[in-house]
Write an enzyme that holds these catalytic residues in place. Structure first.
Site, mmCIF file in Angstrom:
data_model
loop_
_atom_site.group_PDB
_atom_site.id
_atom_site.type_symbol
_atom_site.label_atom_id
_atom_site.label_comp_id
_atom_site.label_asym_id
_atom_site.label_seq_id
_atom_site.Cartn_x
_atom_site.Cartn_y
_atom_site.Cartn_z
ATOM 1 N N SER A 205 -50.705 -5.003 -3.289
ATOM 2 C CA SER A 205 -50.554 -6.088 -2.469
ATOM 3 C C SER A 205 -51.211 -7.581 -3.083
ATOM 4 O O SER A 205 -50.673 -8.630 -2.381
ATOM 5 C CB SER A 205 -51.160 -6.000 -1.118
ATOM 6 O OG SER A 205 -52.624 -5.278 -1.357
ATOM 7 N N HIS A 233 -45.530 -2.413 0.798
ATOM 8 C CA HIS A 233 -45.036 -3.721 0.252
ATOM 9 C C HIS A 233 -43.539 -3.335 -0.658
ATOM 10 O O HIS A 233 -42.932 -4.347 -0.825
ATOM 11 C CB HIS A 233 -45.973 -4.683 -0.680
ATOM 12 C CG HIS A 233 -47.008 -5.206 0.067
ATOM 13 N ND1 HIS A 233 -47.104 -6.242 0.852
ATOM 14 C CD2 HIS A 233 -48.224 -4.527 0.330
ATOM 15 C CE1 HIS A 233 -48.265 -6.530 1.546
ATOM 16 N NE2 HIS A 233 -49.038 -5.565 1.199
ATOM 17 N N LYS A 264 -44.635 -5.069 7.472
ATOM 18 C CA LYS A 264 -44.423 -5.909 6.534
ATOM 19 C C LYS A 264 -42.709 -6.240 6.579
ATOM 20 O O LYS A 264 -42.444 -6.650 7.446
ATOM 21 C CB LYS A 264 -44.648 -5.452 4.992
ATOM 22 C CG LYS A 264 -45.931 -4.609 4.686
ATOM 23 C CD LYS A 264 -47.352 -5.541 4.995
ATOM 24 C CE LYS A 264 -48.573 -4.735 4.675
ATOM 25 N NZ LYS A 264 -49.644 -5.233 5.541
#
Ligand SMILES: Cc1ncc(COP(=O)(O)O)c(C=O)c1O
Length: 427
Positions: A205, A233, A264
Site C-alpha cells: 500500500s 490494493h 479500495k
C-alpha cells in the site's frame, strides 16, 4: 508551543512521567505548531466525496476549493458509479438502513449470503466470510487461525492490520519480496511450529509493488506453510479480469487464504476472507470481530455485488486506469523522480526528509493538488515520501497539471533522484 520540525508522531506514543491527558496535551501543542505552518495534511475535509477532483474545505483559509484528488483508493471510482448507487438505494428501501444484529444472531440477510457467494466466485475460492471493515477482517481472521504454538511469517512491509492480527501468535519477518530471505525463515520455522502461515500483501500500500505470489506459494508449500494474501490494493486493479494477484500470476485456487478489503477499488467499506469452506466456517464461529459485531449494512452489500459485476463487465475502466498509470509513470520517471519499486496505481515519490515532504504537500495543496504525506514512523525517515494514487477517470489534463507542478517543485526542493531506487529493508 512545540517546534514541529524537531518531532514526529512517534515521539508522542509514550512519554515517561506523563499520564494520558498530559501526553495528549503535549501532542495537541505539536499539532497546533504543524497547523500554524500549514503542514496539516491529515483529515482535510471533503465536501463532495471521492472522484478525480474533489471539493475540499481548506483548513487554512476556511474557504471551499476544487482540488485534483491524487490520494484516493477508489481506483475505478465505483463509489460514484450509477449502478452501485442504484443497487445501494434499492437495498436500503428493501431492508432498511442496518442489519439489526450480529451475523450469528439474526443479522445475516439473504443479500449477505449473495455477497459471500459473489466474493467466493470472484476470487475463485470455495467460500467467503464478510466483515464490516478490512482492518477488522485481517485482525479477526488471523487471530482466530493462528494460536500460541503457530507462526506467522510476514513480509516486513505488510499492512498494520496484519501485524495487529498476529499479537497472539509467534511472528517472523522476511525481507521485502525477497525469496531467499523467506526460504531462510521458513527453514528455521519448519520443525518449530505447528501451523506456519506466510502472510503478504498482493500490492503493497505504500510502495505500489506486487508481491511475488507464484514463488511465495511454491516456497511456502514446499516447507509445509500456508499462504494468506491481502488483496486490498490488487482487487479490481491487477489481473486480466481484475481478480487480483492470484489471477495476475495464473495461480488461482492455489493460495490457501485470499483476503481483502471492499474499501479500495470496490468503492464501499468492509473486508472479506475467502478459502476452503471448512476454514470459512471455522471463522464464522471463532472470529471475534465477525461474531461480536453487527453485520454489513444491506446497501453496502448490494453496492458491492454490483461493484464486482462492473469489474467483470466493464473492463474499459481498468484499461483507462492502466493507460493513466503508464502515462504518469513514464513522465515521472523521465522527470527523474524516484518511484521506488512502484508498478501499480500507487505512486510514492521518495524524498527521505520529513520536513521537505510536508513542505511539498503544502505547496501542492496551495496549487489545488491533493496528495498524501507518508513520513516517519509510517516509513523509515530515509524513505519518507509523498504518496499519490490514480483513478481511471483522471484526465490527461489532470495528470499534466500534477506533472507540471511536480516538475517545478522537484527542482525547487532538489528532490529528483533523492535516494537511489531503494525501498524499506531490514538490515
Ligand atoms: C493492505 C491493506 N490491508 C487492509 C487495509 C484495511 O482496510 P480498510 O480500510 O478497508 O479497513 C488497508 C487499508 O487501508 C490496506 O491498505
Amino acid at each position: 508551543m512545540i517546534d514541529f520540525t524537531q518531532y514526529s508522531l512517534a515521539d508522542f506514543y509514550d512519554i515517561a512521567d506523563l499520564d494520558m491527558l498530559q501526553r495528549a496535551k503535549a501532542f495537541h501543542e505539536y499539532l497546533k505548531d504543524i497547523h500554524k505552518n500549514h503542514h496539516t495534511h491529515y483529515r482535510r475535509v471533503s465536501l463532495s466525496g471521492s472522484g478525480p477532483t474533489m471539493r475540499v474545505a481548506d483548513p487554512y483559509t476556511g474557504k471551499e476549493k476544487e482540488m485534483i484528488y491524487m490520494a484516493s483508493n477508489d481506483y475505478l471510482n465505483l463509489t460514484k458509479h450509477p449502478k452501485t448507487i442504484e443497487a445501494g438505494k434499492k437495498a436500503l428501501e428493501k431492508y432498511g438502513s442496518g442489519a439489526g444484529s450480529v451475523p450469528l444472531l439474526g443479522g445475516t440477510l439473504d443479500i449477505h449470503i449473495a455477497l459471500e457467494k459473489k466474493v467466493a466466485a470472484f476470487k475463485g475460492c470455495e467460500s467467503a466470510i464478510i466483515y464490516t471493515n478490512g482492518f477488522g477482517s485481517n485482525v479477526g481472521s488471523i487471530s482466530a487461525l493462528l494460536r500460541e504454538g503457530d507462526v506467522a511469517v510476514l513480509d516486513m512491509l505488510v499492512h498494520a492490520s496484519i501485524i495487529d492480527g498476529c499479537k497472539g501468535t509467534h511472528v517472523e519477518h522476511f525481507r521485502h519480496n525477497n525469496m531467499k530471505s523467506l526460504e531462510k525463515v521458513l527453514q528455521k520455522c519448519q520443525k518449530k511450529y505447528r501451523t506456519k502461515m506466510v502472510i503478504i500483501d498482493g500490492v503493497y500500500s505504500m510502495d505500489g509493488d506486487i508481491c511475488k505470489l507464484d514463488k511465495i506459494v511454491e516456497i511456502a508449500h514446499h516447507y509445509g506453510a500456508y499462504v494468506m494474501v491481502d488483496e486490498a490494493h490488487a482487487t479490481g486493479v491487477i489481473g486480466q479480469k481484475g481478480r487480483g494477484t492470484p489471477e495476475y500470476f495464473n495461480i488461482e485456487g492455489k493460495v490457501d487464504i485470499v483476503a481483502g478489503t471492499f474499501s479500495k477499488a470496490l468503492g464501499t467499506v468492509g473486508g472479506f476472507v475467502a478459502g476452503r469452506k471448512e476454514i470459512i466456517e471455522y471463522l464464522q464461529y471463532y472470529s471475534r470481530p465477525y461474531m461480536f459485531s453487527t453485520a454489513q449494512t444491506p446497501q453496502t452489500a448490494a453496492s458491492l455485488i454490483e461493484a464486482m459485476n462492473i469489474i467483470e463487465n466493464e473492463p474499459v475502466l481498468r484499461k483507462n486506469l492502466w493507460d493513466n498509470i503508464r502515462y504518469f509513470r513514464k513522465n515521472l520517471l523521465s522527470l527523474g523522480f524516484n518511484l521506488g519499486n512502484s508498478e501499480t496505481a500507487i505512486f510514492p515519490i521518495i524524498i527521505g526528509d520529513d520536513v521537505k515532504v510536508r513542505e511539498l504537500c503544502r505547496e501542492l495543496h496551495e496549487a489545488d493538488i491533493y496528495v498524501n504525506a507518508v513520513q516517519y514512523p509510517a516509513v523509515s525517515r530515509r524513505l519518507s515520501r509523498i504518496r499519490m494514487s490514480l483513478m481511471c477517470n483522471h484526465t490527461r489534463q489532470h495528470l499534466d497539471t500534477v506533472l507540471n507542478a511536480l516538475e517545478h517543485l522537484g527542482k525547487k526542493y532538489n528532490i529528483m533522484k533523492a535516494s537511489k531506487g531503494e525501498t524499506a529493508d531490514i538490515a
